[in-house]
Design a protein around this motif. Sequence first.
Motif, short mmCIF file in Angstrom:
data_model
loop_
_atom_site.label_atom_id
_atom_site.label_comp_id
_atom_site.label_asym_id
_atom_site.label_seq_id
_atom_site.Cartn_x
_atom_site.Cartn_y
_atom_site.Cartn_z
N PHE A 1 23.37 -71.43 2.62
CA PHE A 1 22.95 -71.37 1.21
C PHE A 1 24.09 -70.87 0.33
N GLN B 1 17.05 -79.53 -2.47
CA GLN B 1 17.50 -78.17 -2.22
C GLN B 1 18.89 -77.92 -2.80
N THR C 1 12.63 -72.40 0.17
CA THR C 1 12.68 -73.42 1.23
C THR C 1 11.81 -73.02 2.40
N THR D 1 13.53 -76.90 -5.71
CA THR D 1 13.50 -76.29 -4.38
C THR D 1 12.09 -76.27 -3.81
N SER E 1 16.65 -69.51 -3.16
CA SER E 1 16.54 -70.84 -2.58
C SER E 1 16.05 -70.78 -1.14
N GLY F 1 18.86 -77.86 -6.52
CA GLY F 1 18.30 -76.59 -6.98
C GLY F 1 19.29 -75.45 -6.91
N LEU F 2 20.18 -75.50 -5.92
CA LEU F 2 21.17 -74.43 -5.75
C LEU F 2 22.18 -74.37 -6.89
N THR G 1 13.99 -73.97 -9.49
CA THR G 1 12.82 -73.54 -8.72
C THR G 1 11.93 -74.72 -8.39
N LYS H 1 26.32 -73.06 -2.31
CA LYS H 1 26.39 -72.60 -3.70
C LYS H 1 27.85 -72.53 -4.16
#
Length: 293
Positions: A24, A88, A104, A157, A100, A91-92, A154, A28
């Motif tokens: 994650f 995902q 998830t 994700t 996240s 969303g990051l 949000t 990012k």
Amino acid sequence: MLISSRFWANGILLFVTLIWGATFTLTKSALTKIPVFPYLTMRFLLATLVMSVLVFWDRDRMKSLHNFKLWMTGTSLGVLLFLGYALQTLGLQTIDPAVSAFLTGLSVILVPIMAIFVLRQQSQWRTWIAAVIAAVGLGFLNGIHQLGHFSIGTVETLACAVFLAMQIVAVDKWAIGYDSISLTTIELLIVTLLSFVMSVHDGLSGFRQGASGIVLIAVIVNGLLGTAFAYWAQLRFQRLTSASYVAVIFTMEPVFAAVIAFIAYHETMGLSALLGGALIVASMLLADAVPNT
């Protein structure tokens, strides 16, 4: 010998969970240098190439590639997996790695709920209690005062968790009788191709940014360790331990993600977010609770 084997299996699976937690923060960081879909293309291409070696190393697996139904199943699973990872990763771009990871993780609660309707599995009281706890945890994680005002990250994700849960249920429904490595390779290939198609749609210039140091590190760690190695390790070692231990181990993913995000970014979570994360982990443990085997 059995205890020793189980100890090593649990240790390796815990290491896999640590890798997943790290992905994650790595992703990012990479997204500050490269667009989403070129990054996903590079990550899954590397994982696909590694898994392909395992397929072409074995004649029986090579022969299995002539099975049309195998390709249809792998393609279907790949589409679901692509949607999960794409959402995902998108969303990051706008939410923190720890948040996240917790969002998830909600896929763990969604799986048994979907299984009730798709697989006709019997409903269990803990499934619904876990869903309620997760919903409360989500409220605290997002901020109770902000309910109804979720950010786009949000929402993306949460949608990711839905598609990942669908992929897990689909594996239970469709993947029986197929060689797991061959099926996984096709699934990863489909994710690679769909990511590349989206990269072309957005313009291929994004790939030029792939030579950045942090991007290469993220691709290697996520592609080799977080995908290829993780899939192999789960297939190889999960059978040496018990499902209950594995459930507990895998719920550590968002915890590792939060710790790594704190170390890398000094990213802190407020009391409300910490309580929300704790409730989501508790709901994951409850939803995945099974008798020891």
